[in-house]
Design an enzyme around this catalytic site. Sequence first.
Site, PDB file in Angstrom:
ATOM      1  N   GLU A  44       0.847  -1.199   0.000  1.00 12.67           N
ATOM      2  CA  GLU A  44       0.000   0.000   0.000  1.00 12.67           C
ATOM      3  C   GLU A  44       0.880   1.247   0.000  1.00 12.67           C
ATOM      4  OE1 GLU A  44      -3.809   1.867   2.445  1.00 12.67           O
ATOM      5  OE2 GLU A  44      -2.439   0.514   3.491  1.00 12.67           O
ATOM      6  N   LYS A 114      -9.776   2.002  -2.666  1.00 14.58           N
ATOM      7  CA  LYS A 114     -10.060   1.600  -1.289  1.00 14.58           C
ATOM      8  C   LYS A 114     -11.468   2.038  -0.893  1.00 14.58           C
ATOM      9  CE  LYS A 114      -7.682   1.680   3.213  1.00 14.58           C
ATOM     10  NZ  LYS A 114      -6.458   2.196   3.874  1.00 14.58           N
ATOM     11  N   CYS A 155      -5.917  -2.822   2.486  1.00 13.17           N
ATOM     12  CA  CYS A 155      -5.717  -2.610   3.919  1.00 13.17           C
ATOM     13  C   CYS A 155      -7.001  -2.719   4.733  1.00 13.17           C
ATOM     14  CB  CYS A 155      -5.018  -1.271   4.140  1.00 13.17           C
ATOM     15  SG  CYS A 155      -4.188  -1.151   5.752  1.00 13.17           S
TER      16      CYS A 155
END
Length: 282
Positions: A44, A114, A155
């Site tokens: 990331e 995301k 994440c």
Amino acid sequence: MDRKFKVAVCQLKVVEEKVRNLSRAREMIGRAAGEGAALVVLPEMFNCPYVARFFPGYAESYPEGESIQMLARAAREEGVYLVGGSLPEKDGEQVYNTSFIFAPDGTMLGRHRKMHLFDVDLPGGLRVRESSTLGAGNRVTVVSTSLCPLGVAICYDVRFPELIRLMVLKGARVVVIPAAFNMTTGPAHWDLLFRMRAIDNQAYFIGASPARDPMASYVAYGHSLVVDPWGNVVDRAGEGEEILCVEIDLDLVEQVRGELPLLRHRRTDVYALELLSPDSIC
């Protein structure tokens, strides 16, 4: 479709100079390909320190961004599938935390923005507000490859089992999660979350972290890992820079799903999980 292939996670140290990050990432992609990896994964925010206020200044637009062009070129030159970790992507006035996925010919297969933004106040005083500079994505990302259907999330997304289950229902056999857990969430939940998601969904899960830099304002946990469909940690990295190269065996996915048929035993007559919009899958 190959039943076995190698995946490599490039756990690189991220610094403030973007050009150094890109150079290091390109070098590690080449080394991973040299070790026989068919799929290479970056962490990331691989081109940018994980600090919310930095994201707009490092943001790039597709397809002209220098990081994005490097990823496409590296995939083509090395002949690998490449999950380009994530980077700040600018689209109009909005910035997203985006993972670009490339085929071995350098074409973009898809991108995941995301979905769940990391706005938290953690024990020890660590406060993060991704929403201060980032917008949230709204698509479940599963891309078709000659290796297998590949799910990609970023994440904090891994903490939401509904999203991950939707990926698997859309065919994912391997789920890749570029992630920068920190020194609070990492020791507590890194292994636990990846093993739980692998057991629940009977798929391979790949966690790709930046290397740990104790001098950074946000210290990543490191310990990139690959977990198999039975929940075993096949291999893990340490804290520093490292290339983790692991064999994926798709027959194990089918074996585990056959022996313990969780997905078939879901009570869809009682409950259901569905997308609210047909445009929410890519």
